[in-house]
Design a protein around this motif. Sequence first.
Motif, short mmCIF file in Angstrom:
data_model
loop_
_atom_site.label_atom_id
_atom_site.label_comp_id
_atom_site.label_asym_id
_atom_site.label_seq_id
_atom_site.Cartn_x
_atom_site.Cartn_y
_atom_site.Cartn_z
N ALA A 1 101.53 -53.62 -1.69
CA ALA A 1 103.35 -54.04 -0.77
C ALA A 1 102.88 -53.14 0.51
O ALA A 1 103.71 -52.68 1.27
CB ALA A 1 104.21 -54.04 -1.32
N GLY A 2 101.22 -52.43 0.15
CA GLY A 2 101.26 -51.46 2.10
C GLY A 2 101.39 -52.39 2.19
O GLY A 2 101.69 -51.16 3.60
N ASN A 3 100.67 -53.68 2.80
CA ASN A 3 101.15 -54.13 4.50
C ASN A 3 102.47 -54.42 4.46
O ASN A 3 102.45 -54.64 5.96
CB ASN A 3 100.26 -55.15 4.39
N LEU A 4 102.78 -54.60 3.64
CA LEU A 4 104.60 -54.79 3.76
C LEU A 4 105.23 -53.46 4.49
O LEU A 4 106.61 -54.15 5.42
CB LEU A 4 105.25 -55.16 2.74
N LEU A 5 105.06 -52.70 3.88
CA LEU A 5 105.75 -51.15 3.54
C LEU A 5 105.43 -50.58 5.22
O LEU A 5 106.33 -50.13 5.86
CB LEU A 5 106.05 -50.32 2.45
N GLY A 6 104.72 -50.23 5.57
CA GLY A 6 103.52 -49.77 6.83
C GLY A 6 103.81 -48.58 6.35
O GLY A 6 103.38 -47.60 5.12
N TYR A 7 103.73 -47.18 7.44
CA TYR A 7 103.49 -46.29 7.33
C TYR A 7 104.16 -45.60 8.56
O TYR A 7 104.52 -45.92 9.16
CB TYR A 7 101.90 -46.00 6.89
N LEU A 8 104.11 -43.66 8.50
CA LEU A 8 105.05 -43.15 9.65
C LEU A 8 102.80 -42.66 9.94
O LEU A 8 102.48 -42.03 9.16
CB LEU A 8 105.68 -41.86 8.34
N ASN A 9 103.79 -41.64 11.70
CA ASN A 9 102.26 -41.29 11.43
C ASN A 9 102.33 -39.42 10.99
O ASN A 9 103.43 -40.09 11.35
CB ASN A 9 102.53 -41.42 13.19
N GLY A 10 102.17 -38.68 12.05
CA GLY A 10 101.74 -37.11 12.16
C GLY A 10 102.95 -36.72 11.98
O GLY A 10 102.93 -35.50 11.57
N THR A 11 104.01 -37.14 13.07
CA THR A 11 105.15 -36.23 13.59
C THR A 11 106.50 -36.82 12.41
O THR A 11 107.27 -37.02 13.46
CB THR A 11 105.97 -36.77 14.89
N GLY A 12 106.15 -38.08 12.21
CA GLY A 12 107.35 -39.36 11.42
C GLY A 12 108.08 -39.74 12.10
O GLY A 12 108.76 -40.42 11.06
N ASP A 13 106.76 -40.49 12.53
CA ASP A 13 107.22 -41.69 13.22
C ASP A 13 107.30 -43.48 12.39
O ASP A 13 105.80 -43.39 12.39
CB ASP A 13 107.62 -41.79 14.81
N ALA A 14 108.01 -44.24 12.71
CA ALA A 14 107.44 -44.59 11.81
C ALA A 14 107.12 -46.26 12.67
O ALA A 14 107.51 -45.94 13.32
CB ALA A 14 109.13 -46.37 11.42
N LYS A 15 105.58 -46.70 12.30
CA LYS A 15 104.21 -47.05 13.40
C LYS A 15 104.28 -48.86 12.58
O LYS A 15 103.96 -49.21 13.54
CB LYS A 15 103.29 -46.43 12.88
#
Length: 593
Positions: free
Chosen positions: A176-190
């Motif tokens: 589900a990686g593509n669904l979950l997404g990710y955070l950038n280096g400063t912790g912002d949801a991208k």
Amino acid sequence: MTTRATRTPRRRTVVALAVILSILAAFVVRLIDIQVVKADEHVAQSLEFIAEGTPIAGQRGAVVDSDGAVLAESVNVYDAQLSPQVIRILEENEKNPPTLPWAEASTRIAEIMGLDADKLRSDVAAALAENPDTQYFPLVKGLSTEQYIELRNLKVSSYLQMTAREVRVYPNGAVAGNLLGYLNGTGDAKAGVEKMDDKCLAPTDGEESYRTGKDGVVIPGSESRVDAVDGGTVQLTINSDLQWYMQQMIAEEAQTQGAKGGTVTVVEVGTGKIRAAAEWPTMDPNDLDASSSDTWGSKLFTYPFEPGSTFKPITAAAIMENAGVTMTSPTVSASSHEKFENGAVINDAFVHPTFEYTLAGALIDSSNVALSKFGTMVSPDTRYDYLQRFGVGEQTIGFPDEASGLLHPTKDWDNQSLYTTTFGQYFTVTAPQLAGAYQAIANGGEKIGLSLIESCTTPDGTVVTPDAPEREQVIKTQTAADITRMLENVAVQGGNADRIKVPGYRVTSKTGTAQIPDGKGGYKSGVYYTSMVGFAPVDDPQYVVVVTLDEPTRITSSAATASAFQKAMTQTMKTYRVMPSSTPMDALLPKFE
């Protein structure tokens, strides 16, 4: 009579008292001056230095699947460093040597951190040789809590420091990686759910603050503290076990077919809940650099394509409810290549003589020519209305960067698109939109909005659920039943019948083959975006499955999706222990008059 002897002590007493009173008066005057007359000035001077507030970080909430399995969470890790100078001072103190000598401590530190002890000692020695007063020697970043506890128990904190920081981890990796997404280096949801439900997941930081005087001493009573509030837990409708299987399967099938990518979508008929949304290529949010940036989002939600023949049942619904057409009458005369009066030319995917097609037959053989003739029995505005009813042109769940698809107004339909819109061209959809359209057919004509978020549970245990999805009866129950019967005949009488059988279950299916824009105003030659959609069991529909392949090269037609569709539907039935079909299929529908 007062004698000279007695007057002298009395005078001294009076003088002393006068002096004392004068001093007290001076103090009183000065006190009034300080506390009243110049109070603001002195307070300002005494509070010249006011300490900045110290932030207290809250922890980002977790993302879990439909059964509570953790898909994303925040954990503390520790970055370790040494002070070679302190080590030297301790080792040189013969009168009070350290409890744990450096020779022994370095061995234990190396074991816990997974380092080479000899190299650690030699590196520290080299650092001291270069600068005996050096206080910084970096060790390992990202130590676990278990490692932190083991190191802390060595009681060498005088020279071993460990700084905590929060990191986002995804225990199931690419699942589900593509669904979950990710955070950038400063912790912002991208991207993904991280961004979609950031309001629930994001913590509210607290603060600890106080005031100090000029000398830096904290002023009693000036301390204040606002505790941090951790983020909530987002529960998805996704079944992570089913998601894992679908990702493995579609990766294998796409590569077998020489495709650039593929997707699988599973939707629960009675609720509209998305139970799997798998795609390949995928990405592991733990290691973004291991995949190309174009996989960091979800193509499943963001890539619109022409649905082709998978939308022929929507045309069928429009003419059945507005032109008196049934599954078997009237019929239309259709060959595999025809030029219409307005100059439009329509072709079928296979060569055949002129047939008197029933509507069921037009769907079974997927005849573009026959559907063009059936479709134009109603006005373009009517067909446009039915496309809108089934979700074309509207986002499904508001996923970040989700495509809404393209539905041109009827005034823009030219001679060719007047017909091609009857068989899924000149408008675009996403895989979830396609799944939503078939959910409505499977659900007796009632369309339920799709959903991916089950709930948000706040730190205090309050469960907040999204607004209930919209429900709309888009076609009559009987119309849905008739279309379902025709789609079962497609599965049984169509060219993929043997390859999509699911033992024990009656299944519907429809394929689609979409041309792919070349970016120059035309289409790519010889390659297609293929799809297959269906639901099961026919006698009690439970789940819709959509499979797509991007530019398969081994088999270029929609038949390329047959194997993946069969596997996806079979696994879905197993995962949810759906009861096999208990009633036999109705008599086969005739294709021709």
